[in-house]
Design an enzyme around this catalytic site. Structure first.
Site, PDB file in Angstrom:
ATOM      1  CG  HIS A 235     -78.124  -9.957  97.122  1.00 55.33           C
ATOM      2  ND1 HIS A 235     -79.371 -10.290  97.582  1.00 55.33           N
ATOM      3  CD2 HIS A 235     -78.279  -9.739  95.796  1.00 55.33           C
ATOM      4  CE1 HIS A 235     -80.228 -10.278  96.581  1.00 55.33           C
ATOM      5  NE2 HIS A 235     -79.595  -9.952  95.483  1.00 55.33           N
ATOM      6  CB  CYS A 374     -76.099 -18.323  85.451  1.00 56.32           C
ATOM      7  SG  CYS A 374     -74.891 -17.218  84.719  1.00 56.32           S
ATOM      8  CB  CYS A 377     -74.119 -16.633  88.478  1.00 55.54           C
ATOM      9  SG  CYS A 377     -74.704 -15.536  87.172  1.00 55.54           S
TER      10      CYS A 377
END
Ligand SMILES: Cc1cc2nc3c(=O)[nH]c(=O)nc-3n(C[C@H](O)[C@H](O)[C@H](O)COP(=O)(O)OP(=O)(O)OC[C@H]3O[C@@H](n4cnc5c(N)ncnc54)[C@H](O)[C@@H]3O)c2cc1C
Ligand SMILES: *[C@@H]1O[C@H](CO)[C@@H](O)[C@H](O)[C@H]1NC(C)=O
Ligand SMILES: *[C@@H]1O[C@H](CO)[C@@H](O)[C@H](O)[C@H]1NC(C)=O
Ligand SMILES: *[C@@H]1O[C@H](CO)[C@@H](O)[C@H](O)[C@H]1NC(C)=O
Length: 450
Positions: A235, A374, A377
């Protein structure tokens, strides 16, 4: 830099000045990003030096080669957990797949070649040879051997879901033309994904909702702590990239992507994140160590003479294999490797159960990637979870990873598919780039006045 972007940059920098109070800006992101890391014998400074000077430049060169830049992926898998209607309309989210002409011919047939080299091993060493290299691709014998290979390549080792690369939905993507960077994907949709991932990862136990996600790490066994830190490191890496390749300016002729220091601060400054930011950066280093250790361990696999980075251009392929081996030798020489035997140790039965749980959990996380709206992503999210899953497979497989499969060894030897290889190295490339980018942010932040 255009005048407009200069002014914007200057503005974004000044807005940061006014919000800084105590401690230098660089210190507030990097204060805890130093010294030894928890649960391992390594320190941040050693990794910085090793990565930035040695690994990073070589790895970048390797990843720009044909073998590694073309990644075959299915971006059209439906989300298995909920119906996602919001097809992301953001233009920065678009992924441009390759036209058939752009993919090197050799690569298109290479998954078959890789299989064939495995078959030769299996048949020579395990099944008892009946196949030679010059059989025709469509013969019954080959098909039979393929079946045999698939049987040996059982699921049990895997930590993640792989796309079916033979499905017509799967397409090649040129990773160099679709870089991971700011996309504008955020808000409830993005949070839902992170939320599901952490919920999985915290084993539904220690998630505190509200201000954000937080696993109560104290009291967790070392394995669960490790898994939380891997996800958090991933992350952090994604969020470093979007801050380092932020869309700063756009006009009719060009788009300018570069560092947005205040975006970085919002995510990693101690004061702006209630003390969490610097810990997240430490988790990035932890992830780095895990993937680095996997590369060191997999070296013998790539030393096999029959292993080729096959793209159909023999000179280039040999050169790249040499570069790959150099890189892996370098990784092996790293002095302070993570000790994976510390995980899943102890009571054998409990350890096995824990490992199984982790596999299921991690597989589930890799499936959540099909829910990322997305596409850009989703592409990099899939690639990075597959890469990390491959690293875990390498670290925790029960199978021997050897340079020459042993004739009297009846266990099938360790195998990797091209998809696993490409994702492993590109995922590590992302983490290595993040560590490199931290150096850039550190100097950008020190250049800010108090
Ligand atoms: C798989 C995936 C890939 C993505 N790829 C991109 C991309 O390529 N480009 C792009 O611009 N955006 C990408 N995003 C979106 C991006 O990660 C953020 O979700 C978005 O920028 C919104 O950020 P945010 O500040 O709301 O916090 P988020 O990053 O969404 O985080 C939500 C909450 O999680 C906690 N948190 C944040 N970081 C960590 C960490 N490292 N460890 C533990 N907890 C943490 C915080 O409490 C935070 O409030 C991606 C999202 C996902 C799910
Ligand atoms: C997998 O994740 C989904 C979505 O977060 C969740 O609903 C499901 O219960 C999980 N399954 C397992 C086996 O963990
Ligand atoms: C940089 O990021 C900040 C915080 O998200 C944002 O407000 C600002 O507009 C960005 N700067 C530029 C030049 O886009
Ligand atoms: C192969 O394995 C057997 C039994 O495990 C061992 O005795 C032998 O030395 C091995 N041979 C080689 C070449 O490694």
């Amino acid at each position: 830099m255009t005048m407009k972007s200069f002014i914007l940059l200057a503005l974004s920098l000044t807005s940061v000045h006014t919000t800084t109070a105590a401690g230098s800006a660089a210190h507030r992101c990097f204060c805890q990003v130093t010294g030894t890391l928890d649960d391992c014998a390594c320190d941040v400074e050693t990794i910085d030096r090793f990565n930035n000077k040695e690994i990073f430049p070589k790895l970048q060169k390797l990843l720009s080669s044909d073998y590694f830049r073309f990644y075959k992926v299915n971006l059209n898998n439906p989300c298995p957990f909920w119906t996602d209607h919001s097809q992301c309309g953001l233009k920065y989210c678009a992924v441009k797949p390759c036209t058939p002409g752009e993919v090197p011919e050799g690569l298109k047939s290479s998954s078959y070649k890789v299989l064939l080299s495995h078959i030769v091993y299996i048949t020579r060493f395990v099944v008892g040879g009946f196949l030679s290299l010059n059989v025709s691709p469509c013969s019954d014998e080959t098909r039979q051997a393929l079946q045999e290979w698939k049987k040996h390549d059982d699921e049990s080792d895997r930590f993640c879901m792989l796309d079916d690369v033979d499905s017509p939905e799967s397409q090649y993507v040129d990773l160099l033309l679709n870089p991971e960077r700011f996309t504008g994907y955020k808000g409830p949709e993005a949070w839902r994904i992170w939320n599901s991932i952490y919920e999985e990862n915290c084993f539904n136990l220690f998630l505190i909702k509200g201000q954000g996600f937080y696993c109560w790490l104290e009291g967790l066994c070392v394995e669960k702590r490790a898994f939380f830190r891997l996800i958090s490191g991933l992350h952090a890496s994604i969020n470093i990239h979007l801050s380092a390749r932020y869309l700063l300016d756009e006009n009719w002729f060009e788009m300018k992507w570069s560092h947005n220091v205040s975006e970085f601060q919002l995510r990693f400054d101690k004061e702006l994140t209630e003390g969490e930011g610097p810990k997240r950066l430490r988790n990035l280093y932890f992830l780095y160590l895990i993937e680095l250790r996997a590369l060191a361990k997999i070296l013998p696999y790539f030393e096999r003479p029959a292993f080729h980075l096959y793209t159909g251009q023999p000179t280039e392929d040999n050169e790249k294999k040499k570069l790959l081996l150099e890189l892996l030798h370098m990784a092996k020489l790293f002095p302070l490797h993570f000790d994976e035997t510390a995980l899943f140790a102890g009571n054998k039965k409990e350890a096995m159960k824990l490992k199984e749980d982790f596999k299921l959990t991690f597989k589930n996380i890799s499936r959540i990637m099909d829910c990322v709206e997305c596409f850009k992503c989703r592409l990099w999210g899939k690639l990075q979870t597959q890469g990390l899953g491959t690293a875990l497979k390498i670290l925790f497989s029960e199978r021997q990873i050897e340079a020459m499969p042993n004739a009297s060894n009846t266990n099938p030897s360790f195998q990797l598919s091209r998809q696993e290889i490409v994702s492993l190295f590109n995922a590590f490339g992302r983490i290595s780039t993040s560590v490199r980018e931290l150096d850039n942010f550190r100097s950008l932040l020190s250049n800010l006045k108090q």
